[in-house]
Design a protein around this motif. Structure first.
Motif, PDB file in Angstrom:
ATOM      1  N   ASP A 218      11.056   6.346  -0.839  1.00 30.37           N
ATOM      2  CA  ASP A 218      10.865   4.962  -0.395  1.00 30.37           C
ATOM      3  C   ASP A 218      12.191   4.302  -0.033  1.00 30.37           C
ATOM      4  O   ASP A 218      12.265   3.512   0.924  1.00 30.37           O
ATOM      5  CB  ASP A 218      10.169   4.150  -1.487  1.00 30.37           C
ATOM      6  N   LEU A 219      13.236   4.618  -0.784  1.00 32.11           N
ATOM      7  CA  LEU A 219      14.555   4.059  -0.515  1.00 32.11           C
ATOM      8  C   LEU A 219      15.066   4.525   0.843  1.00 32.11           C
ATOM      9  O   LEU A 219      15.580   3.724   1.645  1.00 32.11           O
ATOM     10  CB  LEU A 219      15.538   4.477  -1.620  1.00 32.11           C
ATOM     11  N   LEU A 220      14.938   5.822   1.111  1.00 35.53           N
ATOM     12  CA  LEU A 220      15.388   6.368   2.392  1.00 35.53           C
ATOM     13  C   LEU A 220      14.554   5.803   3.541  1.00 35.53           C
ATOM     14  O   LEU A 220      15.081   5.534   4.627  1.00 35.53           O
ATOM     15  CB  LEU A 220      15.293   7.891   2.373  1.00 35.53           C
ATOM     16  N   THR A 221      13.270   5.602   3.288  1.00 30.81           N
ATOM     17  CA  THR A 221      12.388   5.028   4.307  1.00 30.81           C
ATOM     18  C   THR A 221      12.828   3.608   4.649  1.00 30.81           C
ATOM     19  O   THR A 221      12.957   3.246   5.828  1.00 30.81           O
ATOM     20  CB  THR A 221      10.926   5.011   3.821  1.00 30.81           C
ATOM     21  N   ALA A 222      13.066   2.803   3.617  1.00 32.59           N
ATOM     22  CA  ALA A 222      13.474   1.405   3.819  1.00 32.59           C
ATOM     23  C   ALA A 222      14.837   1.315   4.502  1.00 32.59           C
ATOM     24  O   ALA A 222      15.095   0.374   5.264  1.00 32.59           O
ATOM     25  CB  ALA A 222      13.511   0.677   2.481  1.00 32.59           C
ATOM     26  N   SER A 223      15.695   2.301   4.233  1.00 31.42           N
ATOM     27  CA  SER A 223      17.044   2.311   4.811  1.00 31.42           C
ATOM     28  C   SER A 223      17.083   2.989   6.165  1.00 31.42           C
ATOM     29  O   SER A 223      18.158   3.120   6.769  1.00 31.42           O
ATOM     30  CB  SER A 223      18.011   3.021   3.847  1.00 31.42           C
ATOM     31  N   LYS A 224      15.903   3.455   6.628  1.00 30.53           N
ATOM     32  CA  LYS A 224      15.785   4.151   7.920  1.00 30.53           C
ATOM     33  C   LYS A 224      16.677   5.390   7.962  1.00 30.53           C
ATOM     34  O   LYS A 224      17.345   5.664   8.970  1.00 30.53           O
ATOM     35  CB  LYS A 224      16.099   3.195   9.082  1.00 30.53           C
ATOM     36  N   LEU A 225      16.693   6.141   6.870  1.00 29.21           N
ATOM     37  CA  LEU A 225      17.468   7.377   6.765  1.00 29.21           C
ATOM     38  C   LEU A 225      16.508   8.566   6.732  1.00 29.21           C
ATOM     39  O   LEU A 225      15.347   8.446   6.336  1.00 29.21           O
ATOM     40  CB  LEU A 225      18.333   7.356   5.501  1.00 29.21           C
ATOM     41  N   GLU A 226      17.000   9.713   7.133  1.00 29.75           N
ATOM     42  CA  GLU A 226      16.182  10.927   7.185  1.00 29.75           C
ATOM     43  C   GLU A 226      15.666  11.316   5.803  1.00 29.75           C
ATOM     44  O   GLU A 226      16.425  11.330   4.826  1.00 29.75           O
ATOM     45  CB  GLU A 226      17.010  12.081   7.772  1.00 29.75           C
ATOM     46  N   ARG A 227      14.359  11.646   5.729  1.00 29.26           N
ATOM     47  CA  ARG A 227      13.741  11.981   4.446  1.00 29.26           C
ATOM     48  C   ARG A 227      13.450  13.468   4.276  1.00 29.26           C
ATOM     49  O   ARG A 227      13.105  13.915   3.194  1.00 29.26           O
ATOM     50  CB  ARG A 227      12.437  11.188   4.281  1.00 29.26           C
ATOM     51  N   LYS A 228      13.570  14.232   5.342  1.00 33.52           N
ATOM     52  CA  LYS A 228      13.273  15.662   5.292  1.00 33.52           C
ATOM     53  C   LYS A 228      14.151  16.386   4.273  1.00 33.52           C
ATOM     54  O   LYS A 228      13.769  17.409   3.713  1.00 33.52           O
ATOM     55  CB  LYS A 228      13.479  16.281   6.684  1.00 33.52           C
ATOM     56  N   GLY A 229      15.332  15.822   4.003  1.00 31.75           N
ATOM     57  CA  GLY A 229      16.235  16.436   3.039  1.00 31.75           C
ATOM     58  C   GLY A 229      15.653  16.532   1.646  1.00 31.75           C
ATOM     59  O   GLY A 229      16.050  17.389   0.854  1.00 31.75           O
ATOM     60  N   LEU A 230      14.699  15.644   1.331  1.00 30.27           N
ATOM     61  CA  LEU A 230      14.050  15.708   0.024  1.00 30.27           C
ATOM     62  C   LEU A 230      13.210  16.984  -0.105  1.00 30.27           C
ATOM     63  O   LEU A 230      13.062  17.528  -1.192  1.00 30.27           O
ATOM     64  CB  LEU A 230      13.164  14.486  -0.193  1.00 30.27           C
ATOM     65  N   VAL A 231      12.678  17.443   1.018  1.00 31.55           N
ATOM     66  CA  VAL A 231      11.886  18.675   1.014  1.00 31.55           C
ATOM     67  C   VAL A 231      12.804  19.891   0.955  1.00 31.55           C
ATOM     68  O   VAL A 231      12.688  20.739   0.063  1.00 31.55           O
ATOM     69  CB  VAL A 231      10.988  18.762   2.270  1.00 31.55           C
ATOM     70  N   THR A 232      13.742  19.972   1.883  1.00 24.16           N
ATOM     71  CA  THR A 232      14.625  21.148   1.954  1.00 24.16           C
ATOM     72  C   THR A 232      15.568  21.232   0.759  1.00 24.16           C
ATOM     73  O   THR A 232      15.941  22.318   0.321  1.00 24.16           O
ATOM     74  CB  THR A 232      15.431  21.128   3.257  1.00 24.16           C
ATOM     75  N   GLY A 233      15.938  20.066   0.218  1.00 22.67           N
ATOM     76  CA  GLY A 233      16.814  20.063  -0.957  1.00 22.67           C
ATOM     77  C   GLY A 233      16.135  20.692  -2.157  1.00 22.67           C
ATOM     78  O   GLY A 233      16.716  21.516  -2.862  1.00 22.67           O
ATOM     79  N   ARG A 260       7.721  19.730  -6.294  1.00 25.13           N
ATOM     80  CA  ARG A 260       8.316  18.476  -5.840  1.00 25.13           C
ATOM     81  C   ARG A 260       8.546  18.501  -4.332  1.00 25.13           C
ATOM     82  O   ARG A 260       8.324  17.498  -3.632  1.00 25.13           O
ATOM     83  CB  ARG A 260       9.624  18.237  -6.597  1.00 25.13           C
ATOM     84  N   ALA A 261       8.969  19.660  -3.813  1.00 25.55           N
ATOM     85  CA  ALA A 261       9.153  19.805  -2.366  1.00 25.55           C
ATOM     86  C   ALA A 261       7.824  19.620  -1.642  1.00 25.55           C
ATOM     87  O   ALA A 261       7.748  18.948  -0.603  1.00 25.55           O
ATOM     88  CB  ALA A 261       9.745  21.179  -2.046  1.00 25.55           C
ATOM     89  N   ALA A 262       6.762  20.203  -2.197  1.00 20.96           N
ATOM     90  CA  ALA A 262       5.434  20.104  -1.588  1.00 20.96           C
ATOM     91  C   ALA A 262       4.946  18.662  -1.571  1.00 20.96           C
ATOM     92  O   ALA A 262       4.321  18.203  -0.596  1.00 20.96           O
ATOM     93  CB  ALA A 262       4.445  20.992  -2.348  1.00 20.96           C
ATOM     94  N   HIS A 263       5.229  17.919  -2.644  1.00 19.69           N
ATOM     95  CA  HIS A 263       4.813  16.515  -2.715  1.00 19.69           C
ATOM     96  C   HIS A 263       5.541  15.685  -1.667  1.00 19.69           C
ATOM     97  O   HIS A 263       4.938  14.828  -1.001  1.00 19.69           O
ATOM     98  CB  HIS A 263       5.093  15.962  -4.109  1.00 19.69           C
ATOM     99  N   MET A 264       6.843  15.931  -1.508  1.00 19.16           N
ATOM    100  CA  MET A 264       7.610  15.204  -0.506  1.00 19.16           C
ATOM    101  C   MET A 264       7.111  15.534   0.903  1.00 19.16           C
ATOM    102  O   MET A 264       7.010  14.660   1.773  1.00 19.16           O
ATOM    103  CB  MET A 264       9.099  15.535  -0.626  1.00 19.16           C
ATOM    104  N   GLN A 265       6.787  16.807   1.137  1.00 20.82           N
ATOM    105  CA  GLN A 265       6.272  17.212   2.437  1.00 20.82           C
ATOM    106  C   GLN A 265       4.930  16.540   2.721  1.00 20.82           C
ATOM    107  O   GLN A 265       4.657  16.119   3.846  1.00 20.82           O
ATOM    108  CB  GLN A 265       6.108  18.735   2.487  1.00 20.82           C
ATOM    109  N   LYS A 266       4.112  16.420   1.698  1.00 18.69           N
ATOM    110  CA  LYS A 266       2.807  15.773   1.844  1.00 18.69           C
ATOM    111  C   LYS A 266       2.982  14.304   2.240  1.00 18.69           C
ATOM    112  O   LYS A 266       2.241  13.789   3.090  1.00 18.69           O
ATOM    113  CB  LYS A 266       2.018  15.879   0.530  1.00 18.69           C
ATOM    114  N   ARG A 267       3.947  13.650   1.642  1.00 19.39           N
ATOM    115  CA  ARG A 267       4.199  12.245   1.988  1.00 19.39           C
ATOM    116  C   ARG A 267       4.717  12.128   3.428  1.00 19.39           C
ATOM    117  O   ARG A 267       4.360  11.192   4.149  1.00 19.39           O
ATOM    118  CB  ARG A 267       5.208  11.628   1.018  1.00 19.39           C
TER     119      ARG A 267
END
Length: 272
Positions: A218-233, A260-267
């Protein structure tokens, strides 16, 4: 919502139960030791030892911040910190641009520890430490995901609970001043360092880890930053935990990194 509240209160009950066990175990130890062992020990100090575990739950936000300041300073003294002119420090400065400058009203203070360990953590005073081993492993987007996760632990109050637990777990160290032994007294003087170690090595609960993951998203979304890193990380951490790499709270945390990666990908797939 009801299910989430149920899980939260259940874990809170477990937390209280653990602290009561610490007090009970301390009392039982000395009951079994006998009177001879008690000779020369300051009974007031022993009373304080048991009280430490109980006091942990009543620590104020100010107490937690003060303890965090001291603990962070102890960790900085123990570890080799990257100079502001180093490539690691410069890269971290770029990575955190666009991320919160304050957490719960406290200025965010970022530093890099030069170590191969893959880890990162944050304390209630805004102290955020990233290990160079983590930076070597992850790209900038993945690093932001991890840092956002650590910020989440502070913003959501998890770091306060973690410090309370660390404080209670170090209660028996108060015996150092009760025996009159100079070596043990020196241990008492290193309380800040001991507390820091217990804080860093402690683990968060499953719901706390998941909540911090979502906070980062949510923080990355609000800051308009890339979120894919949460999955690959998390995918990288999953591979690393399956290998022979040194242990890390990031890799040993639960739920598993793959989940956790799967949950982030789902979002991501749902558009947030």
């Amino acid at each position: 919502m009801a299910a989430a509240l149920h899980i939260y209160f259940r874990e809170l009950q477990v937390h209280y139960f653990r602290l009561h066990l610490i007090v009970a175990a301390t009392s039982a130890t000395f009951a079994l030791a006998g009177c001879e062992t008690m000779k020369g020990i300051d009974t007031q100090s022993l009373t304080n030892v048991g009280g430490t575990a109980v006091k942990a739950m009543s620590l104020s936000d100010g107490d937690i911040v003060t303890m965090s300041v001291e603990s962070c300073a102890a960790m900085d003294q123990k570890n080799k910190t990257a100079a502001a002119s180093s490539d690691y420090a410069k890269r971290l400065d770029q990575v955190v641009k666009g991320m919160p400058a304050t957490i719960n009203g406290k200025s965010a203070n970022y530093k890099v520890y030069l170590t191969e360990e893959v880890n990162a953590w944050a304390m209630a005073n805004g102290c955020i430490r990233v290990y160079s081993g983590l930076m070597d492993l992850m790209n900038d987007d993945e690093l932001r995901g991890v840092i956002g996760h650590e910020i989440g632990h502070v913003a959501l109050g998890h770091s306060k609970t973690r410090m309370q637990t660390a404080y209670a777990a170090s209660a028996v160290r108060g015996l150092a001043g009760a025996t009159g032994n100079s070596a043990l007294k020196a241990l008492s003087e290193s309380q800040a360092g001991e507390l820091a170690e217990k804080f860093v090595n402690a683990q968060f609960s499953q719901s706390q880890e998941s909540a911090a993951d979502d906070y980062s998203f949510d923080l990355l979304t609000a800051s308009k930053l890339e979120r894919k890193g949460l999955v690959t990380g998390f995918q990288k951490l999953a591979k690393l935990s399956a290998g022979s790499a040194p242990g890390s709270s990031l890799m040993s945390s639960h739920p598993p990194s793959e989940t956790r990666a799967a949950h982030m990908q789902k979002r991501l797939d749902k558009g947030g």
